[in-house]
Structure formats: C-alpha cells, structure tokens
Design a protein around this motif. Structure first.
Motif, PDB file in Angstrom:
ATOM      1  N   TYR A 135      12.445  -6.981 -10.739  1.00  0.00           N
ATOM      2  CA  TYR A 135      13.227  -5.626 -10.791  1.00  0.00           C
ATOM      3  C   TYR A 135      12.449  -4.409 -10.975  1.00  0.00           C
ATOM      4  N   GLN A 136      11.807  -4.164  -9.641  1.00  0.00           N
ATOM      5  CA  GLN A 136      10.948  -3.561  -8.822  1.00  0.00           C
ATOM      6  C   GLN A 136      10.697  -2.587  -9.209  1.00  0.00           C
ATOM      7  N   VAL A 137       9.424  -2.706 -10.053  1.00  0.00           N
ATOM      8  CA  VAL A 137       9.360  -1.776 -10.901  1.00  0.00           C
ATOM      9  C   VAL A 137       8.821  -0.315 -10.260  1.00  0.00           C
ATOM     10  N   ASP A 138       8.219   0.937 -11.152  1.00  0.00           N
ATOM     11  CA  ASP A 138       8.300   1.968  -9.858  1.00  0.00           C
ATOM     12  C   ASP A 138       6.200   1.868  -8.975  1.00  0.00           C
ATOM     13  N   GLY A 139       5.391   1.512  -9.761  1.00  0.00           N
ATOM     14  CA  GLY A 139       4.198   1.301  -9.123  1.00  0.00           C
ATOM     15  C   GLY A 139       3.472  -0.293 -10.340  1.00  0.00           C
ATOM     16  N   VAL A 140       1.794  -0.022  -9.582  1.00  0.00           N
ATOM     17  CA  VAL A 140       1.842  -1.358  -9.681  1.00  0.00           C
ATOM     18  C   VAL A 140      -0.150  -0.920 -10.457  1.00  0.00           C
ATOM     19  N   ILE A 141      -0.314  -2.027 -11.195  1.00  0.00           N
ATOM     20  CA  ILE A 141      -2.052  -1.593 -10.997  1.00  0.00           C
ATOM     21  C   ILE A 141      -2.434  -2.908 -11.554  1.00  0.00           C
ATOM     22  N   ILE A 142      -3.144  -3.565 -10.753  1.00  0.00           N
ATOM     23  CA  ILE A 142      -3.357  -4.919 -10.736  1.00  0.00           C
ATOM     24  C   ILE A 142      -4.794  -4.805 -10.709  1.00  0.00           C
ATOM     25  N   GLU A 143      -5.447  -5.750 -11.259  1.00  0.00           N
ATOM     26  CA  GLU A 143      -6.787  -6.626 -11.011  1.00  0.00           C
ATOM     27  C   GLU A 143      -6.985  -7.318  -9.987  1.00  0.00           C
ATOM     28  N   PRO A 144      -7.695  -7.871  -8.792  1.00  0.00           N
ATOM     29  CA  PRO A 144      -6.949  -8.618  -8.090  1.00  0.00           C
ATOM     30  C   PRO A 144      -7.576 -10.304  -8.737  1.00  0.00           C
ATOM     31  N   THR A 145      -7.239 -11.984  -8.208  1.00  0.00           N
ATOM     32  CA  THR A 145      -7.213 -12.799  -8.739  1.00  0.00           C
ATOM     33  C   THR A 145      -8.248 -13.415  -7.822  1.00  0.00           C
ATOM     34  N   GLN A 146      -9.281 -13.492  -7.966  1.00  0.00           N
ATOM     35  CA  GLN A 146     -10.690 -14.559  -7.087  1.00  0.00           C
ATOM     36  C   GLN A 146     -10.323 -13.973  -6.656  1.00  0.00           C
ATOM     37  N   SER A 147     -10.631 -12.587  -6.257  1.00  0.00           N
ATOM     38  CA  SER A 147     -10.560 -11.986  -4.904  1.00  0.00           C
ATOM     39  C   SER A 147     -11.657 -12.193  -4.081  1.00  0.00           C
ATOM     40  N   ALA A 148     -13.368 -12.179  -4.170  1.00  0.00           N
ATOM     41  CA  ALA A 148     -13.466 -13.045  -3.113  1.00  0.00           C
ATOM     42  C   ALA A 148     -13.337 -14.501  -1.829  1.00  0.00           C
ATOM     43  N   ILE A 149     -12.044 -14.786  -2.615  1.00  0.00           N
ATOM     44  CA  ILE A 149     -11.401 -16.153  -1.569  1.00  0.00           C
ATOM     45  C   ILE A 149     -10.373 -15.571  -0.710  1.00  0.00           C
ATOM     46  N   PRO A 166       4.301   1.477  -4.967  1.00  0.00           N
ATOM     47  CA  PRO A 166       2.721   2.308  -4.366  1.00  0.00           C
ATOM     48  C   PRO A 166       1.810   0.955  -5.953  1.00  0.00           C
ATOM     49  N   TYR A 167       0.766   0.368  -4.882  1.00  0.00           N
ATOM     50  CA  TYR A 167      -0.085  -0.247  -5.823  1.00  0.00           C
ATOM     51  C   TYR A 167      -1.640   0.029  -6.135  1.00  0.00           C
ATOM     52  N   TYR A 174      -8.676  -6.999  -1.984  1.00  0.00           N
ATOM     53  CA  TYR A 174      -7.797  -7.446  -1.641  1.00  0.00           C
ATOM     54  C   TYR A 174      -8.478  -6.450  -0.200  1.00  0.00           C
ATOM     55  N   ASP A 175      -9.626  -7.705   0.439  1.00  0.00           N
ATOM     56  CA  ASP A 175      -9.844  -6.443   1.825  1.00  0.00           C
ATOM     57  C   ASP A 175      -9.268  -6.526   3.149  1.00  0.00           C
ATOM     58  N   GLU A 176      -8.275  -7.669   3.151  1.00  0.00           N
ATOM     59  CA  GLU A 176      -7.436  -7.758   4.420  1.00  0.00           C
ATOM     60  C   GLU A 176      -6.492  -6.495   4.265  1.00  0.00           C
ATOM     61  N   LEU A 177      -5.796  -6.044   2.705  1.00  0.00           N
ATOM     62  CA  LEU A 177      -5.446  -4.974   2.412  1.00  0.00           C
ATOM     63  C   LEU A 177      -5.451  -3.341   2.741  1.00  0.00           C
ATOM     64  N   GLU A 178      -7.169  -3.428   2.385  1.00  0.00           N
ATOM     65  CA  GLU A 178      -7.510  -2.209   2.528  1.00  0.00           C
ATOM     66  C   GLU A 178      -6.797  -1.243   1.249  1.00  0.00           C
ATOM     67  N   PRO A 179      -6.637  -1.579   0.737  1.00  0.00           N
ATOM     68  CA  PRO A 179      -5.586  -0.696  -0.622  1.00  0.00           C
ATOM     69  C   PRO A 179      -6.145   0.157  -1.089  1.00  0.00           C
ATOM     70  N   LEU A 180      -6.341   1.331  -2.049  1.00  0.00           N
ATOM     71  CA  LEU A 180      -6.262   1.921  -2.886  1.00  0.00           C
ATOM     72  C   LEU A 180      -7.280   1.351  -4.145  1.00  0.00           C
ATOM     73  N   GLU A 347      -1.570  15.608   1.096  1.00  0.00           N
ATOM     74  CA  GLU A 347      -3.039  15.566  -0.017  1.00  0.00           C
ATOM     75  C   GLU A 347      -3.330  14.325   0.532  1.00  0.00           C
ATOM     76  N   GLN A 348      -4.313  14.366   0.075  1.00  0.00           N
ATOM     77  CA  GLN A 348      -5.031  12.645   0.726  1.00  0.00           C
ATOM     78  C   GLN A 348      -5.936  11.737  -0.942  1.00  0.00           C
ATOM     79  N   ILE A 349      -5.004  11.365  -0.407  1.00  0.00           N
ATOM     80  CA  ILE A 349      -5.583  10.121  -2.460  1.00  0.00           C
ATOM     81  C   ILE A 349      -6.857   8.602  -1.954  1.00  0.00           C
ATOM     82  N   GLU A 350      -7.334   8.751  -2.351  1.00  0.00           N
ATOM     83  CA  GLU A 350      -8.709   8.090  -1.507  1.00  0.00           C
ATOM     84  C   GLU A 350      -8.990   7.486  -2.917  1.00  0.00           C
TER      85      GLU A 350
END
Length: 371
Positions: A135-149, A166-167, A174-180, A347-350
């Motif tokens: 459905y291609q939402v406008d954005g995603v706020i997510i808590e990662p699943t089993q983020s240590a593995i 944007p998410y 998820y460290d490999e993605l280096e997300p906001l 504009e920097q978003i950190e």
C-alpha cells in the motif's frame, strides 16, 4: 492450509516486495518455479495468472513474464496520509505510551496511523513489511525485531529506501542499515544501574539479560563495564542470558537453581533486563520468602507502570516513553517535509540518543558502610 499455487504466488509477490525484481524485469521461468516448489506447470500458471490479474506481473508473448510497474497506492489509501507504526508489542508494557506520543502529534497533522505488532518475530515483521510496501504508506516508525541478531528482512528496508519511503527506528536499530533512530544509551543505563548497587556495597550481583535484542546486549555490556571500573571480579555464572521465547521460563528456572545452591554464597543483588523481568523474578523470590530489599536488592529498567504497582517499588532506569513517541513523530514530519521539497535539502536530521536516568525506590538498600 495453503494451496500449492498460493505458496508459489506469495513467493513471487515477496520477491517483488523485497526488491529482488524491479519493474520490467523478467521473473523466474515456469520451469524454474516448477523445480523450486516441486509443483506442476498448471500450478505455476495459476499463481502467475493471479498476479497478472492483480497487476503485479505482465506477460510478453514469446518473451516470458515480467514484474509490472505498479501504482502501489491502493484507492482506499489515496485520499489519506498514512504512517505505519510497527512495534514488537502494542497493548502492554511501555508500548502504549510510545504509540500515544507518536499518534497524538501525527493525527494533529492529519496523518492516519496504522498499528502493527511483530511479537518480536522475523516472520511477522516480513508479513507486515510486505503489507505496507503493497500500500506504500508515507512513512514508517518501527521498533526492530530481535535487533541483536542477523535480520532476514533487510531487503525490505532497502526497498523502502528505493521507493523513497522514510523510516525511523526506535529503541534499537539494525546496525548494517545505519538508519535514523531514537534510542536510549542502554550501555550507560546498564552501567548506571549496576554501579548504584556496587556503591551500596554489593559485590555478588546477578545479571539477567535478553540478548536477541540490542538493548539487552548493551545493558549487559554496561553491567560488565561497571564491575571492571570498580575492579570487582565477575563471576561468569552470575550472567544469565535468554531470548524472547524463553523470557517467561528460563530466568525463573535459572534463579531457582542459584537459590538452591547450598555450597556457594548467595547473591545480594539482581540486575534485570527490564521491569517485566524484575516482576517475574520478584514472584520467585516471594515464593521462597526472600524479601526485597532486606534479603536481596532488585533493579529493573524502563520505569514502566510495573515498577510502581507492586508493594516493592522498583529502582529502575527511566524510559522516555511518550517523549520518544513524540520525537519519532516530529522527526518523521520533518523527513516528509524534506522529501516534499518544503525544507532545505541541507537541513541535517540526526538520530537521538537519550541519557539514562536512574529512579531510586525501595527495592535496593546498602548492605554495609562503604569505606
């Protein structure tokens, strides 16, 4: 039970949603799909036919079947601005406060919220990501699943990036993605809560940590660092790790084993992964008439409602629950404005990292005068 052709259909759909196939790219041949799923040509053609009718694929005479260029905005979603909020849980612990914080600000800006829970399972996360990509939402706020593995769903996040959706990740990332991301300094939190016990004179301190989530591994690191900083030897058997599936059973079983020991000195304090874990262990201690804090000190993490409802009020680390939700919503709005050209590209978003704050209550006590 799923039919054979629906299994093939869902597989092809997944390969489109995770970015394996891009628009106008040829998909696997009928023969390859027959071999992969050990099904007949008729079954494969049924699956492909469904996806052609739904607009996921198109056929070229004599050339094969191709991924379609889709208008992924469903007609029911076209008139609405929609943000997906995905957490490991929805209705318990600290999650209602986080969701409330985000929802209140997003709804004021005319965004509809779609809530999802993964139950901290990768397969559930995959299904939810497929749904929101459909459905291609406008954005995603997510808590990662089993983020240590290692996460098997990384391609879905890369596809979100490709689609310019944007998410933001909360609580972990998820460290490999280096997300906001918006997180607490969990290593420092583990350090602060352990140091509090050490400063009260405790030396034999148990640590319980859920280590399939990044928060748990970082809190354990803080626990270890506090011992080293204060030059206190670490007993390896004092560290108990467990995963999501074991959280209601293994910690209690391991505590029971330790309390049953007669030839070793019993611990004087327990550092818990979170308040939920602390309440679980408190129940085991009560059954043995071991009093907190008279006989043993106990600390939690997150300053959830659980830390205050029992007659033993937990010493814990404060989690900025509602504030985190509000910050995630504000960050998402800024990202959407930037994507729409309403803000400067410069504009920097950190990412945001909250400092841990200890809340001292009556579940801990000094056991001797410190020198």
């Amino acid at each position: 039970m799923k039919t054979k052709h629906s299994i093939v259909r869902e597989y092809i759909k997944s390969t489109i949603l995770d970015g394996t196939y891009i628009p106008h790219q040829k998909i696997s041949s009928e023969s390859e799909l027959m071999e992969r799923f050990n099904v007949s040509r008729h079954t494969v053609r049924l699956a492909i036919g469904d996806l052609v009718n739904q607009g996921w694929l198109y056929r070229k005479q004599g050339a094969g079947t191709f991924c379609a260029e889709r208008n992924t905005k469903d007609t029911n979603h076209m008139a609405q601005k929609n943000i997906a909020i995905i957490t490991t849980h929805i209705s318990d612990y600290i999650f209602p406060s986080i969701i409330q914080g985000a929802e209140s600000l997003l709804s004021k800006n005319d965004y509809q919220i779609s809530l999802f829970s993964t139950d901290n399972q990768h397969e559930n996360e995959k299904q939810i990501l497929e749904k929101i990509l459909t459905y291609q939402v406008d954005g995603v706020i997510i808590e990662p699943t089993q983020s240590a593995i290692s996460n098997p769903n990384i391609n879905y996040y890369l596809n979100l990036e490709k689609l310019n959706i944007p998410y933001i990740m909360i609580n972990a990332y998820y460290d490999e993605l280096e997300p906001l991301s918006i997180t607490i300094d969990d290593e420092k939190g583990g350090y602060v809560i352990t140091e509090h016990l050490i400063e009260q004179g405790h030396r034999n301190i148990l640590g319980f940590f859920k280590t399939d989530d990044l928060q748990g591994t970082k809190r354990m690191k803080g626990y270890l660092k506090a011992h080293r900083t204060h030059q206190i030897p670490i007993n390896p058997t004092n560290i108990i790790t467990y995963n999501t599936e074991e959280k209601m059973t293994k910690p209690r079983e391991e505590l029971e084993k330790i309390l049953d020991q007669t030839n070793n000195e019993l611990p004087t304090a327990i550092v818990c992964y979170n308040d939920e874990n602390a309440m679980l262990l408190l129940e085991s201690l009560r059954k043995r008439n071991i009093k907190v804090p008279d006989d043993i000190s106990l600390v939690g993490y997150d300053d959830s409602m659980l830390s205050r409802v029992s007659e033993v009020k937990l010493t814990t680390i404060k989690h900025p629950q509602k504030e985190m939700g509000e910050a995630a919503a504000e960050m998402m709005l800024r990202l959407l404005e930037k994507n729409a050209g309403l803000k400067s590209d410069n504009e920097q978003i950190e990412s945001i990292v909250y400092e841990p704050e200890i809340v001292v209550r009556n579940s801990t006590r000094e056991i001797r005068e410190l020198v």
